[in-house]
Design a protein around this motif. Structure first.
Motif, PDB file in Angstrom:
ATOM      1  N   SER A  53       1.185  -1.267   0.323  1.00 49.64           N
ATOM      2  CA  SER A  53       0.210  -0.421  -0.084  1.00 49.64           C
ATOM      3  C   SER A  53       1.042   0.784   0.573  1.00 49.64           C
ATOM      4  N   GLY A  54       1.785   0.763   0.078  1.00 50.15           N
ATOM      5  CA  GLY A  54       3.398   2.719  -0.389  1.00 50.15           C
ATOM      6  C   GLY A  54       3.879   3.058   0.842  1.00 50.15           C
ATOM      7  N   VAL A  55       3.200   1.455   2.319  1.00 47.96           N
ATOM      8  CA  VAL A  55       3.433   2.475   3.649  1.00 47.96           C
ATOM      9  C   VAL A  55       4.432   1.531   4.381  1.00 47.96           C
ATOM     10  N   THR A  56       5.372   2.119   4.863  1.00 45.21           N
ATOM     11  CA  THR A  56       6.302   1.000   5.680  1.00 45.21           C
ATOM     12  C   THR A  56       6.186   1.243   7.008  1.00 45.21           C
ATOM     13  N   LEU A  57       7.024   0.995   7.307  1.00 44.30           N
ATOM     14  CA  LEU A  57       6.953   0.973   9.343  1.00 44.30           C
ATOM     15  C   LEU A  57       7.365   2.320   9.262  1.00 44.30           C
ATOM     16  N   ALA A  58       9.102   3.358   7.758  1.00 41.81           N
ATOM     17  CA  ALA A  58       9.470   4.883   7.873  1.00 41.81           C
ATOM     18  C   ALA A  58       8.369   5.281   7.574  1.00 41.81           C
ATOM     19  N   THR A  59       6.993   5.045   7.444  1.00 40.86           N
ATOM     20  CA  THR A  59       5.706   6.248   7.132  1.00 40.86           C
ATOM     21  C   THR A  59       5.161   5.391   8.052  1.00 40.86           C
ATOM     22  N   LEU A  60       5.158   5.176   9.038  1.00 43.83           N
ATOM     23  CA  LEU A  60       3.265   4.706   9.449  1.00 43.83           C
ATOM     24  C   LEU A  60       2.700   5.749  10.559  1.00 43.83           C
ATOM     25  N   THR A  61       3.560   6.690  10.402  1.00 42.62           N
ATOM     26  CA  THR A  61       3.266   7.972  11.230  1.00 42.62           C
ATOM     27  C   THR A  61       2.717   9.151  10.609  1.00 42.62           C
TER      28      THR A  61
END
Length: 228
Positions: A53-61
């Motif tokens: 979904s284009g979401v990784t740990l770096a972008t969870l916030t």
């Protein structure tokens, strides 16, 4: 009682008892190790599950943004906001026409002002599917790139593509570094250049932010437009 039985009993009685304190320490160590392994597995699972979904740990916030016309969603870094300009479009020829609302939305970090990286999305719904191959498919012809799996056209700072429900143009901007070669008439004027060049580390960070944000861009109707 047989001698062998007596010997076994003696061996059992001579076995030293395990200390309760030692057993408790062992159990605590085991529980701590299990908790660490579980947390690592959970974080890895979240990262793998969300990468699609284009979401990784770096972008969870990051926060998910949905546009006013309901045509797409995108995830934004903390502090980034959307500047929305609504309008309308119309196009046609002797074979027919289509018209409807359109929107231009610019995403940036207002705390950085003119020094902020940004990207803008111009979008309008496809209101006449019968004429879409004539009016919409031309914006990605000739196709020279892909965008999140869609056939697209553009350069380093510009991407044009269609989904089955909408037509999109995306413009990226890093002040003094990256800017679309020709701004769409729908796009607001770019921010003025910064007084001094951005440091290389800032440029690298800005590129990473734009890449992560645009990797999360999802049309509401995920199907590609049939241009055949």
């Amino acid at each position: 009682m047989e001698p062998s039985d007596t010997l076994d009993d003696e061996r059992v009685s001579l076995k030293p008892a395990e200390s309760p304190t030692r057993r408790l320490r062992w159990l605590r160590a085991f529980a701590s190790a299990a908790l660490v392994c579980a947390l690592l597995a959970a974080f890895a699972g979240v990262a793998l599950w969300r990468q699609g979904s284009g979401v990784t740990l770096a972008t969870l916030t990051w926060q998910t943004y949905h546009d006013p016309l309901g045509l797409f969603s995108v995830r934004l870094p903390p502090g980034w906001t959307a500047s929305v300009m609504m309008g309308g479009f119309g196009e046609g020829d002797r074979s027919g026409s289509e018209s409807g609302p359109d929107e231009t939305i610019t995403f940036s970090d207002p705390a950085l002002g003119a020094a902020s990286a940004s990207f803008s999305v111009y979008a309008h719904p496809i209101t006449n599917l019968a004429l879409a191959p004539t009016f919409e498919c031309g914006i990605v012809t000739p196709a020279n790139k892909t965008f999140n799996g869609y056939t697209a056209e553009g350069d380093d700072a510009t991407t044009r593509f269609n989904s089955a429900g909408a037509s999109f143009q995306i413009f990226e901007d890093i002040p003094g570094v990256l800017m679309p070669a020709g701004f769409s008439v729908h796009l607001h004027p770019p921010f003025p250049p910064t007084p001094t060049p951005l440091p290389a580390s800032t440029v690298a960070s800005d590129r990473a932010l734009l890449n992560d944000a645009l990797a999360s861009f999802r049309p509401t109707d995920p199907h590609p437009l049939n241009c055949h």
